[in-house]
Scaffold this motif. Structure first.
Motif, PDB file in Angstrom:
ATOM      1  N   LEU A 136      15.608  33.165   9.640  1.00 37.95           N
ATOM      2  CA  LEU A 136      15.062  31.815   9.475  1.00 37.95           C
ATOM      3  C   LEU A 136      16.222  30.834   9.355  1.00 37.95           C
ATOM      4  O   LEU A 136      17.100  31.016   8.516  1.00 37.95           O
ATOM      5  CB  LEU A 136      14.175  31.751   8.229  1.00 37.95           C
ATOM      6  CG  LEU A 136      13.440  30.446   7.896  1.00 37.95           C
ATOM      7  CD1 LEU A 136      12.207  30.741   7.051  1.00 37.95           C
ATOM      8  CD2 LEU A 136      14.341  29.449   7.156  1.00 37.95           C
ATOM      9  N   GLY A 138      17.020  26.993   8.435  1.00 41.72           N
ATOM     10  CA  GLY A 138      16.389  25.836   7.820  1.00 41.72           C
ATOM     11  C   GLY A 138      17.398  24.932   7.141  1.00 41.72           C
ATOM     12  O   GLY A 138      18.610  25.149   7.210  1.00 41.72           O
ATOM     13  N   ASP A 171       9.000  24.567  13.609  1.00 39.25           N
ATOM     14  CA  ASP A 171       8.933  23.245  12.987  1.00 39.25           C
ATOM     15  C   ASP A 171       7.731  22.532  13.602  1.00 39.25           C
ATOM     16  O   ASP A 171       7.855  21.727  14.518  1.00 39.25           O
ATOM     17  CB  ASP A 171      10.223  22.463  13.246  1.00 39.25           C
ATOM     18  CG  ASP A 171      10.302  21.180  12.431  1.00 39.25           C
ATOM     19  OD1 ASP A 171       9.260  20.775  11.871  1.00 39.25           O
ATOM     20  OD2 ASP A 171      11.383  20.583  12.351  1.00 39.25           O
ATOM     21  N   THR A 253      12.851  26.214  11.493  1.00 41.69           N
ATOM     22  CA  THR A 253      11.762  25.826  10.593  1.00 41.69           C
ATOM     23  C   THR A 253      11.944  24.398  10.084  1.00 41.69           C
ATOM     24  O   THR A 253      13.043  23.845  10.129  1.00 41.69           O
ATOM     25  CB  THR A 253      11.693  26.777   9.379  1.00 41.69           C
ATOM     26  OG1 THR A 253      12.918  26.690   8.639  1.00 41.69           O
ATOM     27  CG2 THR A 253      11.479  28.206   9.834  1.00 41.69           C
ATOM     28  N   ALA A 256      12.942  22.503   4.093  1.00 45.26           N
ATOM     29  CA  ALA A 256      12.203  23.118   2.986  1.00 45.26           C
ATOM     30  C   ALA A 256      11.708  22.102   1.980  1.00 45.26           C
ATOM     31  O   ALA A 256      10.665  22.312   1.344  1.00 45.26           O
ATOM     32  CB  ALA A 256      13.091  24.154   2.289  1.00 45.26           C
ATOM     33  N   ALA A 262       8.390  26.545   5.766  1.00 47.57           N
ATOM     34  CA  ALA A 262       9.626  27.332   5.635  1.00 47.57           C
ATOM     35  C   ALA A 262       9.557  28.302   4.464  1.00 47.57           C
ATOM     36  O   ALA A 262       9.971  29.458   4.577  1.00 47.57           O
ATOM     37  CB  ALA A 262      10.828  26.399   5.494  1.00 47.57           C
ATOM     38  N   VAL A 272      17.803  34.315   5.594  1.00 42.48           N
ATOM     39  CA  VAL A 272      17.711  32.864   5.779  1.00 42.48           C
ATOM     40  C   VAL A 272      19.113  32.299   5.967  1.00 42.48           C
ATOM     41  O   VAL A 272      20.047  32.665   5.239  1.00 42.48           O
ATOM     42  CB  VAL A 272      17.056  32.190   4.550  1.00 42.48           C
ATOM     43  CG1 VAL A 272      17.192  30.666   4.629  1.00 42.48           C
ATOM     44  CG2 VAL A 272      15.593  32.591   4.436  1.00 42.48           C
ATOM     45  N   LEU A 293      13.158  28.844  -0.960  1.00 44.47           N
ATOM     46  CA  LEU A 293      13.299  29.880   0.057  1.00 44.47           C
ATOM     47  C   LEU A 293      13.629  31.240  -0.525  1.00 44.47           C
ATOM     48  O   LEU A 293      13.929  32.178   0.220  1.00 44.47           O
ATOM     49  CB  LEU A 293      14.397  29.471   1.060  1.00 44.47           C
ATOM     50  CG  LEU A 293      14.149  28.170   1.831  1.00 44.47           C
ATOM     51  CD1 LEU A 293      15.388  27.787   2.645  1.00 44.47           C
ATOM     52  CD2 LEU A 293      12.935  28.290   2.739  1.00 44.47           C
TER      53      LEU A 293
END
Length: 323
Positions: A136, A138, A171, A253, A256, A262, A272, A293
């Motif tokens: 991920l 972010g 996103d 993503t 956050a 996310a 992440v 996260l």
């Protein structure tokens, strides 16, 4: 007086030492297990900033922009079901151009991806299993460069010999992956999550960049977080991983601190990569984003938008030296 590495400079700005644990490498040297909330700083900062020198159209041979690095006489059009990534657009945005000569940006992302691949191997030995092949990407807030980093990471990973990359635009409120590559949106992840009859693999868009495919965000929904939190998401993720044992999935993503997807997706991925913008992200933003996260035990930081001083050495400059 030396300024130290980029992450050391960041530590002075954000006081990372107050809440980051030792890196996995250091923990291995100490023969101690990594804590569940380990946050790993990744050294380099790849995104453009004021005063930074990024790839330009003049610096990249035209054949790399037109045909992905192939000579004019050897180039043949790809099949009709292959999407053509706009290399000129990538260069104009200061992104990696597939097949172009190695430069500073390519070297930065080589360092970043190597750490992520090593961590994926470690995570794969634990309960996450095949989910170790998911990353991920972010940020805390908008404008910190997470899409820039996600696309460049995917392009860099696609250059590896033993993997294939699927870049997913997750996103949903502001999808930008397809547009950034000069492509149109099509049926994507949200459509697959909302309709169990859709085969996820049928929505994967193959590109003319070897070993790089895309999955668009899909039709916008007011229930995006709820769809991600459903059992269907796990089924789709497992289906995409099972379809290709060499596949690594990279998710772009939403920030956050601005949207909830996310934090939901972080529960399902192997690691992440949190983008921290040096000239904008506050220490409080970093702390809060990490907390949101922390459903993923492996969180790494990339310090973004660091200005380089003219005349100083930089990764990638070695390749331009003679002899």
């Amino acid at each position: 007086m030396t300024q130290g590495s980029l992450i050391e400079q960041a530590a002075r700005v954000y006081d990372f030492d107050a809440y980051f644990r030792a890196s996995p490498a250091a923990l291995r040297q100490a023969d101690a297990p990594a804590p569940a909330d380990d946050v790993r700083p990744i050294e380099r900062a790849p995104a453009p900033a004021a005063g930074d020198v990024m790839p330009t159209l003049a610096a990249i041979p035209v054949e790399f922009l037109a045909h992905g690095g192939e000579d004019e006489e050897d180039w043949t059009p790809p099949p009709s079901d292959i999407a053509l990534i706009d290399r000129t657009m990538l260069a104009e945005k200061g992104m990696l151009v597939p097949g172009a000569p190695v430069g500073a940006l390519a070297e930065e992302f080589r360092l970043i991806k190597r750490q992520l691949l090593l961590t994926a191997d470690e995570v794969g030995e634990g309960p996450k299993g095949e989910r170790a092949r998911t990353i991920l990407v972010g940020s805390g807030k908008p404008g910190e460069g997470k899409t820039f980093c996600a696309i460049n990471l995917a392009i860099s990973l696609a250059a590896e010999r033993d993997v294939e990359i699927l870049l997913v635009d997750a996103d949903f409120a502001k999808p930008d992956v397809m547009a950034s590559l000069g492509l149109d949106d099509s049926t994507g992840l949200l459509d697959v999550l909302g309709d169990p009859t859709i085969d996820p693999e049928s929505c994967v868009v193959r590109t003319d960049v070897p070993q790089l495919s895309l999955l668009p965000a899909g039709k916008r929904s007011h229930a995006d977080t709820e769809l991600l939190a459903s059992r269907r998401t796990e089924q789709v993720l497992d289906r995409l991983l099972a379809a290709n044992p060499r596949r690594i999935i990279v998710f772009d993503t939403p920030p956050a601190l601005a949207a909830s997807p996310a934090s939901v997706l972080a529960l399902l991925v192997g690691q992440v990569m949190l983008v921290v913008r040096a000239d904008r992200t506050t220490e409080a933003d970093v702390r809060e984003a990490v907390q949101l996260l922390d459903g993923c035990e492996e969180i790494a930081l990339v310090l973004n938008s660091v200005s380089y001083e003219p005349g100083r050495g930089r990764f990638g400059s070695y390749y331009g030296q003679e002899g």
